[in-house]
Design a protein around this motif. Sequence first.
Motif, PDB file in Angstrom:
ATOM      1  N   TYR A 107      10.952   8.344   2.977  1.00  0.00           N
ATOM      2  CA  TYR A 107      12.004   7.686   3.744  1.00  0.00           C
ATOM      3  C   TYR A 107      12.026   6.225   3.327  1.00  0.00           C
ATOM      4  O   TYR A 107      10.986   5.559   3.352  1.00  0.00           O
ATOM      5  CB  TYR A 107      11.701   7.805   5.245  1.00  0.00           C
ATOM      6  CG  TYR A 107      12.889   7.630   6.155  1.00  0.00           C
ATOM      7  CD1 TYR A 107      13.520   8.727   6.716  1.00  0.00           C
ATOM      8  CD2 TYR A 107      13.381   6.367   6.473  1.00  0.00           C
ATOM      9  CE1 TYR A 107      14.611   8.579   7.571  1.00  0.00           C
ATOM     10  CE2 TYR A 107      14.467   6.205   7.319  1.00  0.00           C
ATOM     11  CZ  TYR A 107      15.074   7.314   7.858  1.00  0.00           C
ATOM     12  OH  TYR A 107      16.152   7.164   8.700  1.00  0.00           O
ATOM     13  N   VAL A 108      13.196   5.725   2.906  1.00  0.00           N
ATOM     14  CA  VAL A 108      13.326   4.328   2.500  1.00  0.00           C
ATOM     15  C   VAL A 108      14.080   3.547   3.571  1.00  0.00           C
ATOM     16  O   VAL A 108      14.867   4.114   4.339  1.00  0.00           O
ATOM     17  CB  VAL A 108      14.003   4.186   1.113  1.00  0.00           C
ATOM     18  CG1 VAL A 108      13.157   4.842   0.029  1.00  0.00           C
ATOM     19  CG2 VAL A 108      15.411   4.737   1.124  1.00  0.00           C
ATOM     20  N   ALA A 163      22.639   9.598  -0.595  1.00  0.00           N
ATOM     21  CA  ALA A 163      23.341   8.647  -1.467  1.00  0.00           C
ATOM     22  C   ALA A 163      22.607   7.315  -1.548  1.00  0.00           C
ATOM     23  O   ALA A 163      22.396   6.777  -2.645  1.00  0.00           O
ATOM     24  CB  ALA A 163      24.772   8.443  -0.968  1.00  0.00           C
ATOM     25  N   VAL A 164      22.189   6.781  -0.416  1.00  0.00           N
ATOM     26  CA  VAL A 164      21.482   5.495  -0.433  1.00  0.00           C
ATOM     27  C   VAL A 164      20.094   5.664  -1.052  1.00  0.00           C
ATOM     28  O   VAL A 164      19.616   4.775  -1.772  1.00  0.00           O
ATOM     29  CB  VAL A 164      21.435   4.852   0.973  1.00  0.00           C
ATOM     30  CG1 VAL A 164      20.442   5.524   1.896  1.00  0.00           C
ATOM     31  CG2 VAL A 164      21.134   3.370   0.871  1.00  0.00           C
ATOM     32  N   PHE A 165      19.445   6.785  -0.832  1.00  0.00           N
ATOM     33  CA  PHE A 165      18.136   7.073  -1.426  1.00  0.00           C
ATOM     34  C   PHE A 165      18.236   7.050  -2.954  1.00  0.00           C
ATOM     35  O   PHE A 165      17.356   6.516  -3.641  1.00  0.00           O
ATOM     36  CB  PHE A 165      17.659   8.447  -0.938  1.00  0.00           C
ATOM     37  CG  PHE A 165      16.252   8.799  -1.311  1.00  0.00           C
ATOM     38  CD1 PHE A 165      15.208   8.552  -0.445  1.00  0.00           C
ATOM     39  CD2 PHE A 165      15.973   9.414  -2.524  1.00  0.00           C
ATOM     40  CE1 PHE A 165      13.902   8.891  -0.778  1.00  0.00           C
ATOM     41  CE2 PHE A 165      14.680   9.758  -2.877  1.00  0.00           C
ATOM     42  CZ  PHE A 165      13.636   9.494  -1.999  1.00  0.00           C
ATOM     43  N   ALA A 166      19.310   7.602  -3.489  1.00  0.00           N
ATOM     44  CA  ALA A 166      19.498   7.711  -4.941  1.00  0.00           C
ATOM     45  C   ALA A 166      19.730   6.362  -5.617  1.00  0.00           C
ATOM     46  O   ALA A 166      19.669   6.268  -6.842  1.00  0.00           O
ATOM     47  CB  ALA A 166      20.666   8.652  -5.242  1.00  0.00           C
ATOM     48  N   ALA A 202      12.001   0.887  -4.485  1.00  0.00           N
ATOM     49  CA  ALA A 202      12.240   1.524  -3.180  1.00  0.00           C
ATOM     50  C   ALA A 202      11.416   0.819  -2.107  1.00  0.00           C
ATOM     51  O   ALA A 202      10.237   0.536  -2.303  1.00  0.00           O
ATOM     52  CB  ALA A 202      11.848   3.004  -3.241  1.00  0.00           C
ATOM     53  N   LYS A 203      12.066   0.518  -0.987  1.00  0.00           N
ATOM     54  CA  LYS A 203      11.351  -0.061   0.158  1.00  0.00           C
ATOM     55  C   LYS A 203      10.920   1.097   1.055  1.00  0.00           C
ATOM     56  O   LYS A 203      11.601   1.451   2.029  1.00  0.00           O
ATOM     57  CB  LYS A 203      12.254  -1.041   0.912  1.00  0.00           C
ATOM     58  CG  LYS A 203      12.550  -2.297   0.118  1.00  0.00           C
ATOM     59  CD  LYS A 203      13.411  -3.236   0.919  1.00  0.00           C
ATOM     60  CE  LYS A 203      14.615  -3.576   0.086  1.00  0.00           C
ATOM     61  NZ  LYS A 203      15.783  -3.931   0.812  1.00  0.00           N
ATOM     62  N   THR A 208       0.837  -1.207   0.000  1.00  0.00           N
ATOM     63  CA  THR A 208       0.000   0.000   0.000  1.00  0.00           C
ATOM     64  C   THR A 208       0.868   1.251   0.000  1.00  0.00           C
ATOM     65  O   THR A 208       0.552   2.226  -0.687  1.00  0.00           O
ATOM     66  CB  THR A 208      -0.959  -0.012   1.214  1.00  0.00           C
ATOM     67  OG1 THR A 208      -1.741  -1.219   1.164  1.00  0.00           O
ATOM     68  CG2 THR A 208      -1.882   1.189   1.205  1.00  0.00           C
ATOM     69  N   LEU A 209       1.976   1.232   0.733  1.00  0.00           N
ATOM     70  CA  LEU A 209       2.900   2.372   0.703  1.00  0.00           C
ATOM     71  C   LEU A 209       3.439   2.597  -0.705  1.00  0.00           C
ATOM     72  O   LEU A 209       3.546   3.736  -1.161  1.00  0.00           O
ATOM     73  CB  LEU A 209       4.067   2.154   1.670  1.00  0.00           C
ATOM     74  CG  LEU A 209       3.856   2.650   3.086  1.00  0.00           C
ATOM     75  CD1 LEU A 209       4.975   2.159   3.989  1.00  0.00           C
ATOM     76  CD2 LEU A 209       3.753   4.144   3.138  1.00  0.00           C
ATOM     77  N   GLY A 210       3.756   1.513  -1.405  1.00  0.00           N
ATOM     78  CA  GLY A 210       4.218   1.632  -2.781  1.00  0.00           C
ATOM     79  C   GLY A 210       3.153   2.254  -3.675  1.00  0.00           C
ATOM     80  O   GLY A 210       3.451   3.100  -4.529  1.00  0.00           O
ATOM     81  N   THR A 211       1.905   1.862  -3.471  1.00  0.00           N
ATOM     82  CA  THR A 211       0.797   2.423  -4.242  1.00  0.00           C
ATOM     83  C   THR A 211       0.616   3.904  -3.936  1.00  0.00           C
ATOM     84  O   THR A 211       0.428   4.725  -4.843  1.00  0.00           O
ATOM     85  CB  THR A 211      -0.508   1.649  -3.937  1.00  0.00           C
ATOM     86  OG1 THR A 211      -0.323   0.289  -4.327  1.00  0.00           O
ATOM     87  CG2 THR A 211      -1.698   2.242  -4.675  1.00  0.00           C
TER      88      THR A 211
END
Length: 135
Positions: free
Chosen positions: A85-86, A100-103, A110-111, A67-70
């Motif tokens: 925030y991942v 950097a990790v977000f990119a 993305a989790k 649901t977060l992905g949606t």
Amino acid sequence: MFDTKFAIILRKDLPVWQKLNVTAFLTSGIVAQFPDIIGEPYRDRAGNLYNPLSIQPVIVLSADQATLGTIHRRTLERGLTSSLYVEEMFSTGFDAANRAVFAEFAPEDAKVVGIAFRADKKLVDKITKGARMHA
């Protein structure tokens, strides 16, 4: 009272400390995007001055990973700028490492553990469909 809604949606399986941490980070992003959301400083009866707070209530919801992905996809489809925030950001210790990790991720992989945005009330309700009041 407000034409907009400020919503934060957190992944429901996070430990409490992570929920609180993510909420703080996501809120700072909304305040940066909408500085007018901050009111006047507070003053107690003794005259002590305190920081101003948000003039608008914040709704905190929870959702599973899918649901977060949606919700994330819906914000992008509607052109909304959100705070995101991942999961991998938990393993970093400072802003540059977070970015950097977000990119390293795209929306499809993305989790997402938390997302926040402020928009028209009806739009927020459509985007957050499937999320529930945070327990």
